[in-house]
Design a protein around this motif. Sequence first.
Motif, PDB file in Angstrom:
ATOM      1  N   SER A  80       0.835  -1.199   0.000  1.00 49.91           N
ATOM      2  CA  SER A  80       0.000   0.000   0.000  1.00 49.91           C
ATOM      3  C   SER A  80       0.871   1.250   0.000  1.00 49.91           C
ATOM      4  N   LEU A  81       0.354   2.319  -0.613  1.00 55.47           N
ATOM      5  CA  LEU A  81       1.109   3.568  -0.674  1.00 55.47           C
ATOM      6  C   LEU A  81       0.494   4.650   0.208  1.00 55.47           C
ATOM      7  N   VAL A  82      -0.418   4.253   1.098  1.00 54.24           N
ATOM      8  CA  VAL A  82      -1.109   5.260   1.913  1.00 54.24           C
ATOM      9  C   VAL A  82      -0.129   5.996   2.813  1.00 54.24           C
ATOM     10  N   ALA A  83       0.877   5.288   3.314  1.00 52.01           N
ATOM     11  CA  ALA A  83       1.830   5.929   4.214  1.00 52.01           C
ATOM     12  C   ALA A  83       2.637   6.997   3.488  1.00 52.01           C
ATOM     13  N   ILE A  84       2.773   6.861   2.172  1.00 53.40           N
ATOM     14  CA  ILE A  84       3.600   7.805   1.416  1.00 53.40           C
ATOM     15  C   ILE A  84       2.735   8.916   0.825  1.00 53.40           C
ATOM     16  N   TRP A  85       1.673   8.520   0.135  1.00 54.34           N
ATOM     17  CA  TRP A  85       0.740   9.508  -0.401  1.00 54.34           C
ATOM     18  C   TRP A  85      -0.627   9.253   0.220  1.00 54.34           C
ATOM     19  N   ARG A  86      -1.103  10.182   0.979  1.00 52.96           N
ATOM     20  CA  ARG A  86      -2.354  10.009   1.715  1.00 52.96           C
ATOM     21  C   ARG A  86      -3.546   9.844   0.765  1.00 52.96           C
ATOM     22  N   SER A  87      -3.456  10.445  -0.427  1.00 55.64           N
ATOM     23  CA  SER A  87      -4.608  10.394  -1.334  1.00 55.64           C
ATOM     24  C   SER A  87      -4.825   8.999  -1.920  1.00 55.64           C
ATOM     25  N   ALA A  88      -3.921   8.074  -1.634  1.00 53.40           N
ATOM     26  CA  ALA A  88      -4.130   6.707  -2.109  1.00 53.40           C
ATOM     27  C   ALA A  88      -5.183   5.972  -1.289  1.00 53.40           C
ATOM     28  N   TYR A  89      -5.588   6.556  -0.171  1.00 55.87           N
ATOM     29  CA  TYR A  89      -6.473   5.862   0.772  1.00 55.87           C
ATOM     30  C   TYR A  89      -7.762   5.373   0.101  1.00 55.87           C
ATOM     31  N   PHE A  90      -8.519   6.317  -0.452  1.00 53.10           N
ATOM     32  CA  PHE A  90      -9.798   5.935  -1.043  1.00 53.10           C
ATOM     33  C   PHE A  90      -9.606   5.218  -2.376  1.00 53.10           C
ATOM     34  N   GLN A  91      -8.560   5.581  -3.115  1.00 50.51           N
ATOM     35  CA  GLN A  91      -8.327   4.938  -4.407  1.00 50.51           C
ATOM     36  C   GLN A  91      -8.028   3.452  -4.216  1.00 50.51           C
ATOM     37  N   GLU A  92      -7.257   3.155  -3.186  1.00 52.24           N
ATOM     38  CA  GLU A  92      -6.932   1.749  -2.959  1.00 52.24           C
ATOM     39  C   GLU A  92      -8.144   0.991  -2.444  1.00 52.24           C
ATOM     40  N   ARG A  93      -8.962   1.665  -1.636  1.00 48.01           N
ATOM     41  CA  ARG A  93     -10.194   0.994  -1.201  1.00 48.01           C
ATOM     42  C   ARG A  93     -11.095   0.701  -2.389  1.00 48.01           C
ATOM     43  N   GLU A  94     -11.171   1.637  -3.338  1.00 45.51           N
ATOM     44  CA  GLU A  94     -12.008   1.417  -4.510  1.00 45.51           C
ATOM     45  C   GLU A  94     -11.452   0.269  -5.354  1.00 45.51           C
ATOM     46  N   MET A  95     -10.126   0.221  -5.507  1.00 45.47           N
ATOM     47  CA  MET A  95      -9.526  -0.864  -6.294  1.00 45.47           C
ATOM     48  C   MET A  95      -9.772  -2.207  -5.620  1.00 45.47           C
ATOM     49  N   PHE A  96      -9.701  -2.210  -4.290  1.00 41.44           N
ATOM     50  CA  PHE A  96      -9.994  -3.443  -3.569  1.00 41.44           C
ATOM     51  C   PHE A  96     -11.445  -3.859  -3.790  1.00 41.44           C
ATOM     52  N   ASP A  97     -12.338  -2.871  -3.792  1.00 40.29           N
ATOM     53  CA  ASP A  97     -13.755  -3.145  -3.967  1.00 40.29           C
ATOM     54  C   ASP A  97     -14.052  -3.681  -5.361  1.00 40.29           C
ATOM     55  N   MET A  98     -13.456  -3.081  -6.369  1.00 31.36           N
ATOM     56  CA  MET A  98     -13.818  -3.396  -7.751  1.00 31.36           C
ATOM     57  C   MET A  98     -13.002  -4.547  -8.333  1.00 31.36           C
ATOM     58  N   PHE A  99     -11.764  -4.741  -7.878  1.00 28.46           N
ATOM     59  CA  PHE A  99     -10.905  -5.767  -8.475  1.00 28.46           C
ATOM     60  C   PHE A  99     -10.452  -6.830  -7.487  1.00 28.46           C
ATOM     61  N   GLY A 100     -10.625  -6.586  -6.200  1.00 27.18           N
ATOM     62  CA  GLY A 100     -10.182  -7.563  -5.213  1.00 27.18           C
ATOM     63  C   GLY A 100      -8.685  -7.587  -5.003  1.00 27.18           C
ATOM     64  N   ILE A 101      -8.026  -6.474  -5.279  1.00 22.42           N
ATOM     65  CA  ILE A 101      -6.578  -6.419  -5.073  1.00 22.42           C
ATOM     66  C   ILE A 101      -6.306  -6.061  -3.612  1.00 22.42           C
ATOM     67  N   LYS A 102      -5.486  -6.872  -2.963  1.00 20.42           N
ATOM     68  CA  LYS A 102      -5.174  -6.626  -1.546  1.00 20.42           C
ATOM     69  C   LYS A 102      -4.011  -5.646  -1.453  1.00 20.42           C
ATOM     70  N   PHE A 103      -4.197  -4.611  -0.684  1.00 19.81           N
ATOM     71  CA  PHE A 103      -3.121  -3.642  -0.468  1.00 19.81           C
ATOM     72  C   PHE A 103      -2.546  -3.866   0.918  1.00 19.81           C
ATOM     73  N   GLU A 104      -1.348  -4.421   0.949  1.00 19.25           N
ATOM     74  CA  GLU A 104      -0.754  -4.789   2.235  1.00 19.25           C
ATOM     75  C   GLU A 104      -0.280  -3.528   2.953  1.00 19.25           C
ATOM     76  N   GLY A 105      -0.767  -3.345   4.164  1.00 19.03           N
ATOM     77  CA  GLY A 105      -0.391  -2.174   4.948  1.00 19.03           C
ATOM     78  C   GLY A 105      -1.410  -1.048   4.887  1.00 19.03           C
ATOM     79  N   HIS A 106      -2.500  -1.272   4.179  1.00 16.97           N
ATOM     80  CA  HIS A 106      -3.564  -0.254   4.169  1.00 16.97           C
ATOM     81  C   HIS A 106      -4.245  -0.230   5.543  1.00 16.97           C
ATOM     82  N   PRO A 107      -4.456   0.967   6.120  1.00 17.95           N
ATOM     83  CA  PRO A 107      -4.985   1.015   7.483  1.00 17.95           C
ATOM     84  C   PRO A 107      -6.401   0.461   7.630  1.00 17.95           C
ATOM     85  N   ASP A 108      -7.242   0.595   6.617  1.00 15.15           N
ATOM     86  CA  ASP A 108      -8.631   0.173   6.782  1.00 15.15           C
ATOM     87  C   ASP A 108      -9.160  -0.282   5.428  1.00 15.15           C
ATOM     88  N   LEU A 109      -8.772  -1.484   5.043  1.00 18.31           N
ATOM     89  CA  LEU A 109      -9.127  -1.964   3.704  1.00 18.31           C
ATOM     90  C   LEU A 109     -10.477  -2.652   3.756  1.00 18.31           C
TER      91      LEU A 109
END
Lengths: 201, 146
Positions: B98-127
């Motif tokens: 996960s890139l949330v620790a580096i760029w905060r704006s990745a938070y919702f984008q990664e959640r959306e990718m997880f929702d739509m594609f099932g990609i696990k983002f390791e280290g995301h605070p609230d996936l």
Amino acid sequence: MEIVRPEVNTPQEADAVEGAYINSLIADSTSAIPDPDRWIDEAVHRNVFLTTTDTILAWGRQRSIFPMLFATACCGMEVISMSVSRFDLSRFGMDVVRFSPRQADVMIIAGTITWKMALATRMIYDQMAEPKWVVAMGACAISGGTFRESYSVTPGVNRIMPVDVYIPGCPPKPEAVIFGINRLHAKIIKGTMDDPMLSKP
Amino acid sequence: MTVITSGEELGKKIAEAIPGSVVSSDKTSVMLESKSLAQVAEFLKNTPGLDFNYLNFATAVDYIDYFELVYRVLSMEHNHSLILKTRLYDRENPAVPSLVAIWRSAYFQEREMFDMFGIKFEGHPDLRRLLTWEGFQGYPLRRDYL
């Protein structure tokens, strides 16, 4: 489906509760809810006539409907243009658009209703005081429209609440909506005796 | 106008700093190994002269054989931008740092990718799911959904 408010402390819990409600709502709404005012036609066919008091009450009611705007998609633009001066909805006593369901009589569902939104829609419908009517406006509200096969859209808002008037179109023109409002008036005043649009063939 | 950084030049720089992280690079984008994504992101953000301090968007594409993640980053100071890509070949359990620790704006984008594609983002605070509801079955934007 009954909605009780459990205690939730975290967004995760709230999500889980909401997801459970949506899943139960989907499970409950496999078929369309029939129109509750269908008896009007049958009563008229059995030659049951209305009393004068009813007629006067209904006439008064018909001319002071407070609409509740529930615009979720592009049909909302048509409702807006219908309510301002060119098409002028206040001719029908509907100029007071209420954004509180407790003060509204008719709910105009203008747009696509997703399953996530269906929960809120149903709650707002339950909050409206009787007598209440629902107008499904546009292809999406009637049947899901283009998104009928989609994973997230309700196949017609009549799965989650009874609908009185359907206005087809994508989106319907303001004239069409006014025609639908006229049909709703006719339904309210129960003037189905000489109305070919409402009586059964 | 934002100047688009040459991916070839920057790809060399990244490969020098973090060996084995760059798969290929072309005019506009750099293709990375998915494992070294977080390292590269940190390098891009903290190196003077690059200073990519803003994640414009992050999205995913399903090419059936693999998922491709696309990140567009830009620098507010130097006014230049870059597109980072990475490929995930595991369809059953796609996972990426996960890139949330580096760029905060990745938070919702990664959640959306997880929702739509099932990609696990390791280290995301609230996936958890963002657009669909909790308890939804499947990942709707995958090509094999339905």
